[in-house]
Design a protein around this motif. Structure first.
Motif, mmCIF file in Angstrom:
data_model
loop_
_atom_site.group_PDB
_atom_site.id
_atom_site.type_symbol
_atom_site.label_atom_id
_atom_site.label_comp_id
_atom_site.label_asym_id
_atom_site.label_seq_id
_atom_site.Cartn_x
_atom_site.Cartn_y
_atom_site.Cartn_z
ATOM 1 N N GLN A 1 0.833 -1.208 0.000
ATOM 2 C CA GLN A 1 0.000 0.000 0.000
ATOM 3 C C GLN A 1 0.863 1.251 0.000
ATOM 4 O OE1 GLN A 1 -2.270 -1.009 3.557
ATOM 5 N NE2 GLN A 1 -4.156 -1.177 2.359
ATOM 6 N N THR B 1 2.308 1.681 -3.403
ATOM 7 C CA THR B 1 1.302 2.224 -4.318
ATOM 8 C C THR B 1 1.208 3.735 -4.167
ATOM 9 O OG1 THR B 1 0.024 0.170 -4.250
ATOM 10 C CG2 THR B 1 -1.133 2.148 -4.992
ATOM 11 N N SER C 1 -4.118 7.232 -6.739
ATOM 12 C CA SER C 1 -4.024 5.951 -6.032
ATOM 13 C C SER C 1 -5.246 5.087 -6.315
ATOM 14 C CB SER C 1 -3.914 6.197 -4.518
ATOM 15 O OG SER C 1 -2.762 6.930 -4.212
ATOM 16 N N GLU C 2 -6.406 5.721 -6.442
ATOM 17 C CA GLU C 2 -7.635 4.967 -6.716
ATOM 18 C C GLU C 2 -7.551 4.272 -8.062
ATOM 19 O OE1 GLU C 2 -12.465 5.702 -7.117
ATOM 20 O OE2 GLU C 2 -11.126 7.363 -6.581
ATOM 21 N N SER C 3 -7.044 4.978 -9.077
ATOM 22 C CA SER C 3 -6.914 4.373 -10.410
ATOM 23 C C SER C 3 -5.940 3.205 -10.388
ATOM 24 C CB SER C 3 -6.446 5.429 -11.419
ATOM 25 O OG SER C 3 -7.418 6.439 -11.562
ATOM 26 N N ARG D 1 -5.242 1.279 -7.787
ATOM 27 C CA ARG D 1 -5.833 0.155 -7.055
ATOM 28 C C ARG D 1 -6.867 -0.579 -7.898
ATOM 29 N NH1 ARG D 1 -5.933 3.866 -2.779
ATOM 30 N NH2 ARG D 1 -8.160 4.235 -3.141
ATOM 31 N N THR D 2 -7.647 0.172 -8.673
ATOM 32 C CA THR D 2 -8.719 -0.446 -9.461
ATOM 33 C C THR D 2 -8.260 -0.883 -10.841
ATOM 34 O OG1 THR D 2 -9.438 1.734 -10.249
ATOM 35 C CG2 THR D 2 -10.477 0.878 -8.243
ATOM 36 N N GLY D 3 -7.052 -0.458 -11.237
ATOM 37 C CA GLY D 3 -6.538 -0.840 -12.548
ATOM 38 C C GLY D 3 -7.132 -0.051 -13.693
ATOM 39 N N ARG D 4 -7.815 1.069 -13.402
ATOM 40 C CA ARG D 4 -8.412 1.883 -14.474
ATOM 41 C C ARG D 4 -7.378 2.882 -14.999
ATOM 42 N NH1 ARG D 4 -12.809 2.353 -10.774
ATOM 43 N NH2 ARG D 4 -12.351 4.570 -10.500
#
Length: 494
Positions: A271, A274, A285-287, A289-292
């Motif tokens: 984490q 990341t 960080s959200e992208s 984690r979600t792979g988007r």
């Protein structure tokens, strides 16, 4: 003169021969009685228990006792202090003391004798630690805890190594002044703002001069303020500066960066990684984690990962560490990786040695003292994150104060610097009015536009200088703090 070898206890003769030189002990005692100035040199360095022969240790303690009271120490003055000593009486009493002074030539080699007595004592201590380690490893009658046994062994070995400090912690003013001048020179070469490890943020460096060796710095804030983000930013900035200065051929003494150890008791190592990748690639960080992410984002991510692969940033994400275990691991990192900065996230998740039911404030006080001791012991800055009490939320002005340090105990007292991170937009966001109230909503929007992304670092305690405030910019998308651009606001220092 009685044969010093005859002083060796029978029990000792039956066991494997321990390192010793009883003749050197006897010669040293004779020299100390002939020239008491030599005894003054040994105060604080040599102890009675460093002598293999217990009688020699008692004689040495008596010599030190007299010298410490500004009295002459010789066979005559020592006699009343030792006349009831059974060991001395067996060897002829005061006559043995006189025999020890029989060779004036021993004065010439006194310092060498003292060093040998000390070195052999360290070797005997090493033998004792080794035996204890073997006994502990063989004893399966208690709870089997190999990791605990290894940590205990490391602590014991480190204590033996630390005991080798011949100066006993005492330094001349000249040596201390040289270190101080070296720090001043570093600050001058850095443009007058940086004498310690860089934080990577110009505003903070200008305010506090960087992170100084042996300092305990507390970084505190309420949840959501960005404590961990700022800590990871500083960790990356210090480690990357070390790489740059090292490539430029700058030696470690003048390097403005540091190889960094990050103890994460809350987040896992991946984490944290990341977060650092998000900061350096510019991808949220959200992208990540979600792979988007698109191909361009992936290229940026790959570039950032390549740049970070040699970063001297070492992460320990072991949960539930005790202060003793953390200090052991930090010492290990110091020896293996020569770390120059330690970051702990966060202080309240560490465990003390207090028994269950003891006062939590006392336990936190033990932890803060342990961290300060660690900073001095390893001669590196220690940056420890800390939670704040909920008292902040009950005030109109949410800016933290020293009294808000949670379970503070001696945190404020032990810390060399206390920083608070504060983001007004975090609290203002919760005050969003209903859109139906157009005037109130428009006023709220205008205020949010002015303060969004604007953060404050409140330097509420600083042993080295003045307290004050540093303004920063915070990008919540990639959790990154940067210096505040001059956009019409105050750019940083108060």
């Amino acid at each position: 003169m009685a044969d010093p070898i005859a002083l060796v206890p029978a029990a000792a003769a039956a066991e494997p021969r321990l390192p010793r030189n009883v003749e050197a002990e006897a010669a040293l005692l004779g020299a100390l009685m002939l020239d008491n100035r030599l005894a003054e040199e040994q105060l604080g360095k040599l102890r009675a228990d460093h002598f293999f022969e217990p009688l020699h240790g008692r004689i040495y303690a008596a010599i030190v006792n007299l010298v410490d009271r500004n009295m002459i120490a010789n066979p005559v003055t020592l006699r009343p202090m030792l006349e009831h000593d059974e060991g001395l009486r067996e060897l002829g009493g005061a006559g043995y003391l006189a025999q020890l002074t029989g060779s004036a030539a021993s004065v010439i080699g006194a310092r060498d004798f003292a060093r040998q007595v000390y070195d052999l004592a360290l070797l005997r201590e090493l033998v004792r630690v080794g035996r204890d380690m073997v006994a502990s490893a063989l004893d399966t009658s208690v709870k089997i805890d190999p990791e605990g046994a290894v940590e205990a062994a490391e602590v014991a070995l480190y204590e033996v190594m630390e005991g080798e400090s011949a100066d006993g912690g005492v330094r001349s003013f000249d040596s201390a002044a040289k270190v101080a001048l070296a720090g001043i020179s570093r600050a001058q070469n850095a443009g007058g703002s940086l004498s310690g490890v860089t934080t990577g943020l110009t505003g903070i460096n200008q305010k506090v001069g960087g992170l100084h060796r042996s300092d305990l710095v507390i970084l505190a804030g309420r949840p959501g303020m960005g404590k961990t983000s700022l800590a990871t930013n500083i960790a990356y900035n210090a480690a990357s500066r070390w790489v740059l200065d090292n490539k430029d051929g700058i030696d470690d003494a003048k390097n403005m960066g540091a190889r960094t150890a990050f103890f994460s008791l809350e987040m896992s190592a991946d984490q944290l990684a990341t977060r650092v990748l998000a900061e350096q690639s510019g991808i949220s960080s959200e992208s990540l984690r979600t792979g988007r992410i698109n191909h361009q984002d992936f290229d940026n991510l790959s570039r950032a990962a390549r740049e970070l692969q040699d970063l001297p940033l070492f992460i320990d994400d072991t949960a539930g560490l005790s202060i003793a275990a953390l200090r052991t691991r930090a010492r290990r990192m110091k020896k293996r990786h020569n770390i120059g900065l330690i970051i702990i996230d966060y202080l309240q998740l560490l465990q003390g040695t207090s028994k269950a039911g003891d006062n939590r404030v006392q336990e936190i006080s033990e932890i803060s003292r342990g961290l300060k001791t660690l900073a001095k012991e390893l001669d590196v800055p220690v940056l420890a994150l800390s939670q704040l009490s909920r008292a902040v939320e009950s005030r109109e002005d949410k800016r933290p104060q020293l009294s808000d340090l949670r379970e503070s105990g001696s945190i404020e007292q032990d810390a060399d610097m206390v920083w608070f991170v504060f983001r007004e937009d975090y609290y203002e966001m919760a005050k969003e009015p209903k859109m139906e109230d157009e005037a109130a909503y428009q006023a709220w929007q205008e205020r949010m536009e002015r303060i969004t992304g604007r953060a404050e670092l409140l330097v509420s305690k600083q042993r080295h200088g003045a307290t004050g405030k540093v303004f920063m910019h915070f990008d919540s998308r990639i959790t990154k703090f940067t210096d505040l651009a001059n956009d019409g606001f105050d750019t940083g220092l108060e």
